[in-house]
Design an enzyme around this catalytic site. Structure first.
Site, mmCIF file in Angstrom:
data_model
loop_
_atom_site.group_PDB
_atom_site.id
_atom_site.type_symbol
_atom_site.label_atom_id
_atom_site.label_comp_id
_atom_site.label_asym_id
_atom_site.label_seq_id
_atom_site.Cartn_x
_atom_site.Cartn_y
_atom_site.Cartn_z
ATOM 1 N N ALA A 69 0.935 -1.465 -0.132
ATOM 2 C CA ALA A 69 0.079 0.150 -0.149
ATOM 3 C C ALA A 69 1.020 1.190 -0.137
ATOM 4 C CB ALA A 69 -0.956 0.036 1.319
ATOM 5 N N GLY A 114 -1.071 -5.273 0.318
ATOM 6 C CA GLY A 114 -2.012 -5.191 -0.564
ATOM 7 C C GLY A 114 -1.767 -5.836 -2.005
ATOM 8 N N GLU A 117 -2.672 -9.523 -1.281
ATOM 9 C CA GLU A 117 -4.095 -9.285 -1.005
ATOM 10 C C GLU A 117 -4.600 -9.287 -2.534
ATOM 11 O OE1 GLU A 117 -5.373 -7.598 2.720
ATOM 12 O OE2 GLU A 117 -3.861 -6.149 1.885
ATOM 13 N N GLU A 137 2.227 -6.200 7.063
ATOM 14 C CA GLU A 137 1.624 -5.017 7.781
ATOM 15 C C GLU A 137 1.939 -5.061 9.431
ATOM 16 O OE1 GLU A 137 -0.975 -6.103 4.040
ATOM 17 O OE2 GLU A 137 0.232 -7.326 5.969
#
Length: 262
Positions: A69, A114, A117, A137
């Site tokens: 991210a 991300g 993901e 994270e």
């Protein structure tokens, strides 16, 4: 198809394959709010476009699929904005997971946070041999927010998923293959051709049946649905389809089927 700020799109009208490339090379294709919205929008357009039959999702350059991210953007969020950002990311990624058109992630480098993901939301994952996967994270005092805590255990099992989530360890492509996180590992130069060939092979099958396979498999992981009943309903529905009639007739006549998706 619309021009996007952070995505490149290439539709092969002959095969029906739409290639979507995340294009923020200076940020290693890191996800920000605008890119999340672009992903949601391109998926909606792809689902509405009858020419599009399948999708390949990849990143620009040779270093990263999506390196995570946008940390600078995350740093400015408070509790309420953080929750909303997670919900928006989950919504966009669920559109991929629930797409009735097959989506393959062509993971061409780092797939972290991300990015991991995003890859996990796709139906299949093919990695280049230089790809790296991880959910780091926890190093920022966060947890995955776009579905990582849900999809990683589904793919590799609870214990190993917890280990990767809590240690923030990064794994190589061959380890991702061994764990079942990816379907195939190929040299980087062969990544897109391999994904195109794999998707083209899938797209020779009955489109309606492909979409219902995705629905039925997803139902197994949805607590609000009964997977076996979803399967039975889909099985029954297909008996009234033209594709079923064509498929059985082609089998009896010993010829390739010409499916039309109805």
């Amino acid at each position: 198809m619309t021009t996007f700020e952070n995505l490149l799109t290439d539709l092969d009208a002959t095969t029906g394959i739409l290639t979507v490339t995340l294009n923020r090379p200076s940020k290693l294709n890191a996800l920000n709010a605008a890119t999340i919205e672009d992903i949601r929008s391109v998926m909606q357009q792809a689902l509405d476009d009858q020419v599009v039959r399948g999708i390949i999702l990849t990143g620009s350059g040779e270093k990263a699929f999506v390196a995570g991210a946008d940390i600078a953007e995350l740093a400015a969020l408070d509790e309420n904005k953080g929750r909303r950002a997670a919900e928006q990311g989950q919504e966009a990624f669920c559109m991929i997971e629930e797409s009735t058109k097959p989506v393959i992630a062509a993971v061409n480098g780092f797939a972290l946070g991300g990015g991991c993901e995003l890859a996990m939301a796709c139906h299949l994952r093919v990695a280049s041999d230089n790809a790296r996967f991880g959910q780091p994270e926890v190093n920022l005092g966060l947890i995955p927010g776009y579905g990582g805590t849900q999809r990683l255990p589904q793919l590799i099992g609870k214990a190993k998923a917890l280990e990767l989530l809590m240690t923030a360890d990064m794994i190589k492509a061959d380890e991702a293959l061994r764990l079942g996180l990816v379907n195939h590992v190929v040299p980087q130069a062969e990544l897109l051709p391999f994904c195109q060939q794999l998707l083209a092979r899938i797209l020779t099958k009955a489109p309606l049946a492909l979409g219902l396979i995705i629905d039925a498999v997803n139902a197994h992981y949805d607590k609000e649905k009964h997977g076996y009943q979803t399967e039975a309903n889909a099985f029954g529905r297909l008996f009234s389809s033209e594709d079923f009639k064509e498929g059985t007739q082609a089998f009896l006549e010993k010829r390739p089927a010409a499916f039309r998706g109805n």
